[in-house]
Design an enzyme around this catalytic site. Structure first.
Site, short mmCIF file in Angstrom:
data_model
loop_
_atom_site.label_atom_id
_atom_site.label_comp_id
_atom_site.label_asym_id
_atom_site.label_seq_id
_atom_site.Cartn_x
_atom_site.Cartn_y
_atom_site.Cartn_z
CB VAL A 49 -7.91 10.44 0.94
CG1 VAL A 49 -8.21 8.95 1.07
CG2 VAL A 49 -6.49 10.73 1.38
CD GLU A 80 -2.06 3.25 -2.08
OE1 GLU A 80 -2.80 4.20 -2.46
OE2 GLU A 80 -1.19 3.38 -1.22
CE LYS A 133 1.89 5.74 -1.31
NZ LYS A 133 0.54 5.65 -0.73
CB CYS A 152 -1.47 6.57 -3.94
SG CYS A 152 -2.94 7.56 -3.57
C1 ACM Z 1 -2.36 7.65 -0.61
O1 ACM Z 1 -1.17 7.75 -0.93
N1 ACM Z 1 -2.98 6.48 -0.62
C2 ACM Z 1 -3.15 8.82 -0.21
#
Ligand code: ACM
Length: 262
Positions: free
Chosen positions: A168, A38, A108, A141
């Site tokens: 994370v 990402e 996203k 992510c």
């Molecule tokens: C994330 O979605 N980059 C934690």
């Protein structure tokens, strides 16, 4: 089909150096699908919306030019994250490119933490790309945290999920084994490593990029703190067989008329 990922350590805001890192890591590599993290060229920890906007691009921009050139060199379909400039907003997006062109962008859907301050949430339906010997679905992510994302892509026919990430939290790698199993699909999670301390935030990215099989086994796993590239051969037909035994098929056995969908 040869699929894999690049686990990188981006330098915040330095697109050119981040392109060079990936170009060098993929020197002489040939593959069918390569997934990058990402926001692989910009870094992740913005201090303001203005800063994120200053690194945004239209889909046809520097980052897609780099990715198309990389696709040409590697013969692969490439999926990697960038900040997408919309009309009056920006998105945390991924580009899907071939050696010839941009095949699409994915915005996203599920924004994490302060991403909600910088980006607008995705506003386009999930989609599957029928390319390079497989049907490829894309998510980014934190989308993994919402099982509907992978389920929808599986229902749309995805064989493989390309999953650029800047993880994370410590849960995704294990969780992907279950998501892949219950959908009978492969996934390539390309994460980054390193630490970014900017403004009031400090993130340590968890590495551990992973290729997960349709049976939920981990077929490639990167370390938590080193730059890493890995590829594996898969048979996509294994993702197309949704039966568990003579009586059970994970998609046909669904009972959507009894599910809560709102
Ligand atoms: C994330 O979605 N980059 C934690």
């Amino acid at each position: 089909m040869k699929i894999g990922y690049v686990q990188t350590s981006p330098i915040f805001g330095d697109k050119e150096k981040n392109f060079i890192q990936i170009r060098d890591l993929l020197d002489k590599v040939k593959a069918d699908l390569i997934v990058l993290p990402e926001l692989f060229a910009t870094g992740y920890t913005f201090v303001s919306k203005k800063e994120a906007e200053s690194l945004a691009e239209l889909p046809a921009g520097k980052t897609s030019e780099f990715l198309i050139e990389l696709a040409h060199k590697t013969n692969a379909i490439i999926v990697g994250g960038f900040i997408e400039k919309g009309n009056s907003q920006i998105y945390n997006s991924s580009l899907i490119v071939s050696s010839k062109e941009i095949l699409g962008t994915y915005r996203k859907l599920h924004l994490y933490y302060k991403e909600k301050l910088w980006f607008s949430p995705g506003n386009m339906p999930l989609k599957v790309y029928d390319v390079s010997k497989a049907k490829i679905g894309v998510m980014i992510c934190f989308d993994w945290f919402f099982p509907e994302t992978m389920r929808t892509l599986a229902l749309l026919g995805a064989d493989i999920i390309a999953h650029p990430a800047n993880l994370v939290l410590p849960y995704c790698q294990n969780a992907m084994t279950i998501h892949c199993l219950v959908n009978h699909i492969f996934a390539v999670t390309a994460n980054r490593i390193g630490q970014e301390a900017r403004g009031t935030d400090s993130f340590t990215f968890t590495g551990g990029s992973q290729i997960t099989s349709q049976k939920g086994s981990i077929i490639s796993s990167a370390s938590t703190d080193h730059v890493f590239v890995d590829f594996t051969e898969i048979d996509v037909n294994q993702a197309r067989d949704k039966s568990i035994n003579t009586y059970n098929n994970i998609l046909k056995d669904r009972r959507p008329e009894f599910y809560y969908t709102k």
